[in-house]
Design a protein around this motif. Structure first.
Motif, mmCIF file in Angstrom:
data_model
loop_
_atom_site.group_PDB
_atom_site.id
_atom_site.type_symbol
_atom_site.label_atom_id
_atom_site.label_comp_id
_atom_site.label_asym_id
_atom_site.label_seq_id
_atom_site.Cartn_x
_atom_site.Cartn_y
_atom_site.Cartn_z
ATOM 1 N N ASN A 54 0.861 -1.127 -0.026
ATOM 2 C CA ASN A 54 0.079 -0.034 0.065
ATOM 3 C C ASN A 54 1.063 1.180 0.062
ATOM 4 O OD1 ASN A 54 -2.716 -1.175 0.266
ATOM 5 N ND2 ASN A 54 -2.343 -1.608 2.381
ATOM 6 N N PRO A 57 1.159 2.984 5.408
ATOM 7 C CA PRO A 57 0.362 1.959 6.201
ATOM 8 C C PRO A 57 -1.345 2.290 6.161
ATOM 9 C CG PRO A 57 1.460 3.736 7.643
ATOM 10 C CD PRO A 57 1.784 3.855 6.299
ATOM 11 N N ALA A 59 -5.256 1.303 7.336
ATOM 12 C CA ALA A 59 -5.942 0.293 8.028
ATOM 13 C C ALA A 59 -7.293 1.038 7.940
ATOM 14 C CB ALA A 59 -5.510 0.617 9.368
ATOM 15 N N PRO A 82 -5.039 -5.946 13.633
ATOM 16 C CA PRO A 82 -3.957 -6.369 14.544
ATOM 17 C C PRO A 82 -4.323 -6.335 15.958
ATOM 18 C CG PRO A 82 -4.228 -4.144 13.552
ATOM 19 C CD PRO A 82 -5.321 -4.982 12.714
ATOM 20 N N TYR A 189 -6.703 -4.638 8.447
ATOM 21 C CA TYR A 189 -5.470 -4.777 7.295
ATOM 22 C C TYR A 189 -6.316 -5.570 6.397
ATOM 23 C CZ TYR A 189 -2.092 -2.828 10.981
ATOM 24 O OH TYR A 189 -1.518 -2.272 11.845
ATOM 25 N N ASP A 281 7.876 1.837 3.270
ATOM 26 C CA ASP A 281 7.211 0.625 2.891
ATOM 27 C C ASP A 281 8.120 -0.598 2.523
ATOM 28 O OD1 ASP A 281 5.290 2.238 3.105
ATOM 29 O OD2 ASP A 281 4.918 2.525 0.807
ATOM 30 N N SER A 305 4.754 -0.932 11.851
ATOM 31 C CA SER A 305 3.721 -1.780 12.106
ATOM 32 C C SER A 305 3.907 -2.985 10.858
ATOM 33 C CB SER A 305 2.158 -1.568 12.033
ATOM 34 O OG SER A 305 1.336 -2.561 12.252
ATOM 35 N N HIS A 307 2.111 -5.367 8.766
ATOM 36 C CA HIS A 307 0.819 -5.619 8.278
ATOM 37 C C HIS A 307 0.574 -6.865 8.012
ATOM 38 C CE1 HIS A 307 -1.171 -1.105 7.984
ATOM 39 N NE2 HIS A 307 0.204 -1.187 8.738
ATOM 40 N N SER A 308 1.624 -7.537 7.173
ATOM 41 C CA SER A 308 1.453 -8.931 6.663
ATOM 42 C C SER A 308 1.214 -10.040 7.886
ATOM 43 C CB SER A 308 2.671 -9.531 6.000
ATOM 44 O OG SER A 308 3.926 -9.302 6.698
ATOM 45 N N TYR A 310 -1.118 -9.962 9.755
ATOM 46 C CA TYR A 310 -2.567 -9.935 10.049
ATOM 47 C C TYR A 310 -3.122 -10.295 8.394
ATOM 48 C CZ TYR A 310 -1.180 -8.673 14.350
ATOM 49 O OH TYR A 310 -0.726 -8.352 15.844
ATOM 50 N N LEU A 322 5.847 -4.435 6.056
ATOM 51 C CA LEU A 322 5.842 -3.643 7.147
ATOM 52 C C LEU A 322 5.955 -2.259 6.737
ATOM 53 C CD1 LEU A 322 8.885 -2.407 8.055
ATOM 54 C CD2 LEU A 322 9.072 -4.921 8.343
ATOM 55 N N HIS A 323 5.512 -1.398 7.489
ATOM 56 C CA HIS A 323 5.417 0.365 6.948
ATOM 57 C C HIS A 323 6.141 1.066 8.285
ATOM 58 C CE1 HIS A 323 2.727 -0.171 3.691
ATOM 59 N NE2 HIS A 323 2.262 -1.182 4.262
#
Ligand SMILES: Cc1cc2nc3c(=O)[nH]c(=O)nc-3n(C[C@H](O)[C@H](O)[C@H](O)COP(=O)(O)OP(=O)(O)OC[C@H]3O[C@@H](n4cnc5c(N)ncnc54)[C@H](O)[C@@H]3O)c2cc1C
Length: 439
Positions: A54, A57, A59, A82, A189, A281, A305, A307-308, A310, A322-323
């Motif tokens: 993305n 981040p 959400a 998350p 996410y 990113d 965070s 993200h992968s 979740y 992650l971001h």
């Protein structure tokens, strides 16, 4: 032959597509014009080396307006929430984040008195009525609500996380508190990134007969005979539209218009400031420290965070996406090199040696997260999507009275569509009445 459309939507981002999907239920002809090579705007996800990135981040707020409106449009929102938890960092020391009941009572960040104060402040936040905070800045609300400096800092940290706003002295308490309450309801996410929202909206719109033309910038919008608009496109083609919904930034809208808005709207649009940030990113083959999934700086406005953990964000679902993000203040001077160093060093602390595992990494030093930093009084200027120019409507993340981010974009897209539908119904019933014989 000049093409004629009932509705021309400037911008193929989430706001433009939501408006198109609602309008597609009528028999009006609809054209979306997008200047980018691809549609999606800031909700686009790039697939790079089989990884889904993305643009920073993203959400989706479970209690926000975007989710419910997208569900109303039958958009599937697959992904996971998350866990609340992770760490807060202050002066290079890591503390458990007091955002979940367990950490609230165990974190070393707070002493006994601060712990009780933080619980009571969270309860106050949850029961606060945002409508009553319309005349206050977030800073004023925080100073009234918290007694200790630590609890004040925690409110600023949570506020940034929920809204991306890093200017408590400028931003409206009403919008901040209402978004913080939403954020406390959890986020999602999304699997394969936010592109899934755009793809579904796009496919539904196309099936319903909406035309989409990408790689086409609208250069100018001017009045044309019979209450229409003439739009000049980047290929110098001219088209006519009965209604125009503009989803660009307020500044771009001002530049597009030949006949300017009235003074009041002009003045308001001109002083709108965006919410900005810098994002790193990253996709890694593995995490050097698999337990470290979420972190925020307290004084340093930094976010991290995975993200992968979740959402499914790679084709094989094995890598880590992650971001790392820096919230920017409107007055910040942006020095890309030093911000990149700062973000990489932050990541180094959390995932030492991450560089060995990089599949792809992208740094954007200055990205607009939301076109409007919400300030006191904005909502009175944004109650309606229609502008002072009849037939011209606005939508986008800046154009909603009390929502921002995707909630603002989606809500304003729906609102612009509904106002046009209402206007058409009113005109049609007036025409029918005129044709009825008088007895
Ligand atoms: C780093 C980052 C993190 C974010 N995180 C979150 C989050 O966690 N939660 C959340 O809810 N939101 C988040 N957002 C915000 C969210 O992505 C945006 O609010 C939303 O995507 C905006 O949609 P939009 O349609 O209003 O605008 P855009 O996506 O900007 O779409 C407008 C479109 O109009 C096109 N356009 C503009 N001018 C013209 C023209 N003259 N002619 C033709 N086309 C034109 C643009 O190219 C663009 O595609 C984040 C954004 C960023 C950048």
């Amino acid at each position: 032959m000049t093409q004629k459309w009932d509705i021309v939507i400037v911008g193929g981002g989430i706001a433009g597509y939501v408006a198109a999907n609602y309008l597609a239920k009528t028999n009006l002809s609809i054209l979306i014009l997008e200047k980018g090579k691809n549609v999606g705007g800031r909700a686009r996800t790039n697939r790079i080396n089989q990884q889904y990135l993305n643009q920073g981040p993203h959400a989706l707020y479970k209690k926000g307006k975007a989710k419910s409106i997208l569900e109303e449009l039958k958009i599937n929102l697959n992904g996971k929430s998350p866990k609340t938890g992770g760490i807060l960092i202050e002066n290079n020391i890591e503390y458990a984040a007091p955002f979940s009941p367990l950490e609230l009572f165990t974190t070393n960040l707070l002493n006994g008195k601060e712990r009780l104060e933080w619980v009571s402040v969270l309860l106050k936040l949850m029961s606060a009525d945002p409508e009553k905070l319309a005349e206050q800045t977030f800073q004023q609300w925080v100073q009234q609500t918290a007694r200790s400096k630590m609890v004040e800092s925690l409110l600023y940290t949570l506020g940034r996380l929920a809204t991306y706003c890093h200017a408590p002295e400028m931003v409206s308490a009403k919008v901040m508190v209402s978004n913080m309450k939403n954020a406390m309801g959890g986020v999602l996410y999304l699997d394969s990134g936010w592109q899934t929202i755009i793809d579904q909206l796009h496919n539904k719109a196309i099936l319903a007969g909406v035309q989409v033309q990408s790689h086409t910038r609208v250069k100018q919008i001017s009045p044309a005979p019979q209450g229409q608009f003439k739009l000049v496109l980047s290929n110098n083609e001219e088209i006519l539209g009965k209604y125009v919904i503009c989803t660009s930034s307020p500044q771009e809208l001002h530049e597009l218009l030949v006949e300017k808005l009235n003074l009041d709207q002009n003045h308001f649009y001109a002083q709108i400031t965006p919410i900005r940030g810098a994002t790193l990113d990253v996709a890694l083959t593995q995490l050097p420290n698999p337990k470290q999934l979420f972190a925020l700086g307290i004084t340093d406005p930094l976010y991290y965070s995975v993200h992968s953990n979740y959402a499914r964000l790679s084709d094989d679902n094995k890598s880590a996406v992650l971001h790392v993000f820096k919230y920017l203040h409107p007055d910040d001077q942006i020095d890309g090199t030093s911000i990149k160093d700062e973000l990489e060093q932050f990541l180094d602390k959390l995932q030492p040696g991450w560089q060995q595992y990089v599949i792809s990494s992208r740094f954007i030093p200055n990205i607009t997260v939301n076109h409007r930093l919400p300030q006191i009084g904005d909502e009175s200027k944004l109650q309606r999507s229609k502008t002072a120019i009849p037939g011209l409507y606005i939508a986008g993340d800046w154009a909603s009275p009390d929502s921002i981010l995707a909630d603002g974009a989606v809500r304003s897209g729906k609102q612009a569509a509904e106002e046009i539908i209402f206007n058409e119904m009113r005109k049609n019933s007036a025409n029918i009445e005129r044709r009825l014989p008088t007895i």
